[in-house]
Design a protein around this motif. Structure first.
Motif, PDB file in Angstrom:
ATOM      1  N   LYS A   1     120.411 -32.198  83.644  1.00  0.00           N
ATOM      2  CA  LYS A   1     120.936 -31.044  84.386  1.00  0.00           C
ATOM      3  C   LYS A   1     120.744 -29.922  83.503  1.00  0.00           C
ATOM      4  O   LYS A   1     120.491 -28.767  84.036  1.00  0.00           O
ATOM      5  CB  LYS A   1     122.484 -31.283  84.287  1.00  0.00           C
TER       6      LYS A   1
ATOM      7  N   GLU B   1     118.800 -26.631  84.815  1.00  0.00           N
ATOM      8  CA  GLU B   1     119.522 -25.308  84.692  1.00  0.00           C
ATOM      9  C   GLU B   1     118.447 -24.150  84.268  1.00  0.00           C
ATOM     10  O   GLU B   1     118.370 -22.951  84.824  1.00  0.00           O
ATOM     11  CB  GLU B   1     120.783 -25.311  83.997  1.00  0.00           C
TER      12      GLU B   1
ATOM     13  N   ALA C   1     117.319 -25.266  91.908  1.00  0.00           N
ATOM     14  CA  ALA C   1     118.386 -24.728  92.112  1.00  0.00           C
ATOM     15  C   ALA C   1     119.247 -26.081  93.292  1.00  0.00           C
ATOM     16  O   ALA C   1     120.328 -26.201  93.240  1.00  0.00           O
ATOM     17  CB  ALA C   1     118.416 -23.523  93.012  1.00  0.00           C
ATOM     18  N   GLN C   2     118.315 -26.508  94.271  1.00  0.00           N
ATOM     19  CA  GLN C   2     118.794 -27.618  95.249  1.00  0.00           C
ATOM     20  C   GLN C   2     119.070 -28.879  94.376  1.00  0.00           C
ATOM     21  O   GLN C   2     120.187 -29.340  94.605  1.00  0.00           O
ATOM     22  CB  GLN C   2     117.662 -27.783  96.316  1.00  0.00           C
TER      23      GLN C   2
ATOM     24  N   LYS D   1     122.639 -28.385  93.089  1.00  0.00           N
ATOM     25  CA  LYS D   1     123.675 -28.157  94.224  1.00  0.00           C
ATOM     26  C   LYS D   1     123.904 -29.976  94.476  1.00  0.00           C
ATOM     27  O   LYS D   1     124.991 -30.466  94.792  1.00  0.00           O
ATOM     28  CB  LYS D   1     123.241 -27.783  95.436  1.00  0.00           C
ATOM     29  N   ASP D   2     122.837 -30.608  94.623  1.00  0.00           N
ATOM     30  CA  ASP D   2     122.977 -32.062  94.952  1.00  0.00           C
ATOM     31  C   ASP D   2     123.595 -32.919  93.758  1.00  0.00           C
ATOM     32  O   ASP D   2     124.538 -33.579  93.997  1.00  0.00           O
ATOM     33  CB  ASP D   2     121.632 -32.600  95.024  1.00  0.00           C
TER      34      ASP D   2
ATOM     35  N   GLU E   1     125.824 -31.450  91.830  1.00  0.00           N
ATOM     36  CA  GLU E   1     127.349 -31.085  91.844  1.00  0.00           C
ATOM     37  C   GLU E   1     128.012 -31.844  92.838  1.00  0.00           C
ATOM     38  O   GLU E   1     129.170 -32.477  92.802  1.00  0.00           O
ATOM     39  CB  GLU E   1     127.324 -29.447  92.179  1.00  0.00           C
ATOM     40  N   TYR E   2     127.370 -31.925  94.175  1.00  0.00           N
ATOM     41  CA  TYR E   2     127.911 -32.814  95.285  1.00  0.00           C
ATOM     42  C   TYR E   2     128.135 -34.187  94.853  1.00  0.00           C
ATOM     43  O   TYR E   2     129.119 -34.799  95.440  1.00  0.00           O
ATOM     44  CB  TYR E   2     126.850 -32.496  96.618  1.00  0.00           C
TER      45      TYR E   2
ATOM     46  N   LYS F   1     122.226 -38.626  96.628  1.00  0.00           N
ATOM     47  CA  LYS F   1     121.832 -37.578  96.369  1.00  0.00           C
ATOM     48  C   LYS F   1     121.133 -37.724  94.761  1.00  0.00           C
ATOM     49  O   LYS F   1     121.359 -36.689  93.848  1.00  0.00           O
ATOM     50  CB  LYS F   1     122.917 -36.705  96.148  1.00  0.00           C
TER      51      LYS F   1
END
Length: 268
Positions: free
Chosen positions: A159, A163, A174-175, A178-179, A181-182, A212
């Motif tokens: 991670k 970042e 960036a994607q 998001k994945d 976090e989801y 994910k």
């Protein structure tokens, strides 16, 4: 075809950095058709061709005064200030066009096309394009490290690298964030439902998280599958009257979080 003025500007741009002294002299020699591996031989040839006198030959040998060398080269190449100004204006317009197109393509997520236009601008001496290309190279390195650490199951390290890549404008990173976090949200919901004994709902959320790339969810699904197999074996052996064997399988299933197996063990 590159014009004389454009060739001059290419060398002049290199001459802005003293670290490029040898490259500049090599470019000048090449301009006059002197392609020598040894620069001193090329300079000597310029002297024998009467392009330079013995005093300026010494200046080129020392390679300490780029200003004087470029002033001589400008005169020797036969370019005027007006021609240089016109070529610089044309070059500036070209660079601005490439930067604009690069921004558009990168904004749409087309990294390859965006990078191509940045390379075209950088080739014309754009410092902005060169800086962006460095950022893209750095971001790609950070993204690859993120993928490697994620593949090894090191979520926190991966991670961090994603970042760093995203901060330099990497859309893939960036994607990925998001994945992640989801996936973390789905994993937490899965744990909550499993904790309440809702195995089907818990498994569904774990599957969403694993899809994910969540390694914890993938491992949880493996554990759940293993626990289910152990529980089924426990039931089979219990039905055959083998209580000791069945208890062993129920214990293995319970150790992987199977609530049915835990209930079964309480009956022993």
């Amino acid at each position: 075809m590159t014009t004389v003025v454009e060739k001059y500007l290419q060398i002049a741009n290199l001459a802005k950095d003293p670290a490029n002294t040898e490259v500049v002299i090599d470019g000048i020699l090449t301009f006059f058709g002197l392609d020598y591996i040894d620069l001193n031989m090329g300079i000597e040839r310029l002297y024998t061709m009467k392009k330079i006198d013995y005093k300026f030959r010494s200046v080129m040998y020392k390679a300490e005064d780029l200003g004087a060398i470029m002033a001589w080269f400008k005169e020797a190449a036969g370019v005027t200030d007006e021609e240089i100004a016109a070529a610089e204006a044309k070059n500036k317009e070209y660079i601005e066009g490439c930067l604009m197109l690069a921004k558009q393509y990168l904004g749409m997520g087309h990294a390859i096309s965006g990078k191509t236009y940045l390379e075209l601008a950088a080739a014309k001496g754009s410092k902005e394009a060169k800086a962006q290309l460095k950022d893209m190279e750095y971001a790609e390195d950070m993204y690859m490290l993120g993928e490697q650490y994620l593949g090894m199951g090191h979520c926190i390290c991966s991670k961090t690298y994603f970042e760093l890549a995203a901060a330099k404008g990497c859309p893939k990173a960036a994607q990925k964030l998001k994945d992640m976090e989801y996936a973390e949200d789905m994993y937490m919901l899965g744990e909550q439902y499993l904790g309440m004994g809702h195995a089907i709902s818990g498994k569904t959320y774990m599957e969403l998280a694993a899809a994910k790339g969540c390694p914890k969810a993938a491992q949880k699904l493996k554990d759940m599958e293993y626990a289910k197999d152990m529980y089924m074996l426990g039931e089979q052996y219990l039905a055959m009257g083998h209580k000791i064997c069945s208890k062993t399988y129920f214990e293995l299933a319970a150790a992987k979080g199977c609530p049915k197996a835990a209930t079964k063990l309480a009956e022993y």
